[in-house]
Design a protein around this motif. Structure first.
Motif, PDB file in Angstrom:
ATOM      1  N   GLU A 104       0.828  -1.206   0.000  1.00 25.87           N
ATOM      2  CA  GLU A 104       0.000   0.000   0.000  1.00 25.87           C
ATOM      3  C   GLU A 104       0.862   1.256   0.000  1.00 25.87           C
ATOM      4  O   GLU A 104       0.566   2.227  -0.690  1.00 25.87           O
ATOM      5  N   LYS A 105       1.939   1.239   0.769  1.00 25.64           N
ATOM      6  CA  LYS A 105       2.828   2.402   0.826  1.00 25.64           C
ATOM      7  C   LYS A 105       3.482   2.653  -0.525  1.00 25.64           C
ATOM      8  O   LYS A 105       3.636   3.803  -0.944  1.00 25.64           O
ATOM      9  N   LYS A 106       3.879   1.573  -1.223  1.00 23.58           N
ATOM     10  CA  LYS A 106       4.505   1.731  -2.539  1.00 23.58           C
ATOM     11  C   LYS A 106       3.519   2.330  -3.530  1.00 23.58           C
ATOM     12  O   LYS A 106       3.873   3.208  -4.312  1.00 23.58           O
ATOM     13  N   VAL A 107       2.280   1.844  -3.503  1.00 27.18           N
ATOM     14  CA  VAL A 107       1.252   2.363  -4.411  1.00 27.18           C
ATOM     15  C   VAL A 107       1.013   3.845  -4.123  1.00 27.18           C
ATOM     16  O   VAL A 107       0.925   4.659  -5.049  1.00 27.18           O
ATOM     17  N   GLN A 108       0.929   4.204  -2.845  1.00 28.45           N
ATOM     18  CA  GLN A 108       0.717   5.604  -2.476  1.00 28.45           C
ATOM     19  C   GLN A 108       1.901   6.460  -2.915  1.00 28.45           C
ATOM     20  O   GLN A 108       1.728   7.577  -3.400  1.00 28.45           O
ATOM     21  N   ALA A 109       3.108   5.940  -2.743  1.00 29.28           N
ATOM     22  CA  ALA A 109       4.308   6.693  -3.131  1.00 29.28           C
ATOM     23  C   ALA A 109       4.344   6.886  -4.637  1.00 29.28           C
ATOM     24  O   ALA A 109       4.695   7.968  -5.125  1.00 29.28           O
ATOM     25  N   GLN A 110       3.981   5.865  -5.404  1.00 29.21           N
ATOM     26  CA  GLN A 110       3.963   5.993  -6.861  1.00 29.21           C
ATOM     27  C   GLN A 110       2.917   7.001  -7.293  1.00 29.21           C
ATOM     28  O   GLN A 110       3.149   7.814  -8.183  1.00 29.21           O
ATOM     29  N   GLY A 111       1.749   6.956  -6.658  1.00 30.77           N
ATOM     30  CA  GLY A 111       0.694   7.917  -6.981  1.00 30.77           C
ATOM     31  C   GLY A 111       1.126   9.330  -6.687  1.00 30.77           C
ATOM     32  O   GLY A 111       0.857  10.258  -7.455  1.00 30.77           O
ATOM     33  N   SER A 112       1.814   9.503  -5.582  1.00 33.82           N
ATOM     34  CA  SER A 112       2.297  10.831  -5.197  1.00 33.82           C
ATOM     35  C   SER A 112       3.349  11.313  -6.188  1.00 33.82           C
ATOM     36  O   SER A 112       3.344  12.484  -6.586  1.00 33.82           O
ATOM     37  N   THR A 113       4.222  10.435  -6.606  1.00 29.93           N
ATOM     38  CA  THR A 113       5.268  10.789  -7.568  1.00 29.93           C
ATOM     39  C   THR A 113       4.646  11.156  -8.908  1.00 29.93           C
ATOM     40  O   THR A 113       5.040  12.137  -9.544  1.00 29.93           O
TER      41      THR A 113
END
Length: 159
Positions: free
Chosen positions: A137-146
């Motif tokens: 979930e953190k990776k998905v959120q980080a990718q979305g933020s990027t």
């Protein structure tokens, strides 16, 4: 540094010591003789070699002490990191942050492990799955933020 210079400096160093060793005292005594005999010269040479060996040994002892200190510091830091990580686990699962409750829960879990040998494996699988899901979930959120940041930057450039 020449041997005579080293001897002069080292004799001054030994004289400054509060309690020189017997060999150091003898070295000072022999170095003070203006015209030493052949035997006295040989003795002085042996004592000089001994002092140089002792100096090297002191340097090596200090280096070993630094290595041991660095190793202990690394172990301390690793232990601290482990404790911080465990505290993060408590926070991640929203466990009540009360030392008594946490201790009681851990003691209860130990009792359950003793009663049921498979329980520890079952709980580990469940915990590992929870951690993997959180990291995903953190990776998905980080990718979305990027991606959102890149899109906003692109819009600013085109505007």
């Amino acid at each position: 540094m020449a041997n005579a210079e080293w001897l002069t400096e080292h004799v001054q160093y030994i004289k400054g010591l509060k309690s020189p060793t017997a060999t150091q005292s003898l070295l000072v005594e022999l170095a003070a003789i203006p015209n030493p005999t052949a035997q006295e010269s040989r003795q002085l040479d042996k004592l000089v070699r001994l002092e140089k060996i002792n100096q090297k040994a002191d340097v090596m002892k200090a280096e070993a002490a630094r290595m041991l200190s660095a190793r202990r510091e690394d172990q301390r830091k690793a232990h601290t990191r482990e404790l911080i990580d465990l505290g993060g686990v408590v926070s991640t699962v929203d466990f009540p942050v009360d030392r008594g409750t946490l201790t009681g829960a851990l003691l209860w879990a130990l009792d359950q492990f003793r009663a049921d040998g498979d329980l520890q494996r079952t709980l580990k699988k469940r915990g590992d799955a929870f951690i993997a899901e959180r990291e995903s979930e953190k990776k998905v959120q980080a990718q979305g933020s990027t991606e959102a940041t890149a899109k906003a930057a692109a819009e600013k450039v085109s505007a």
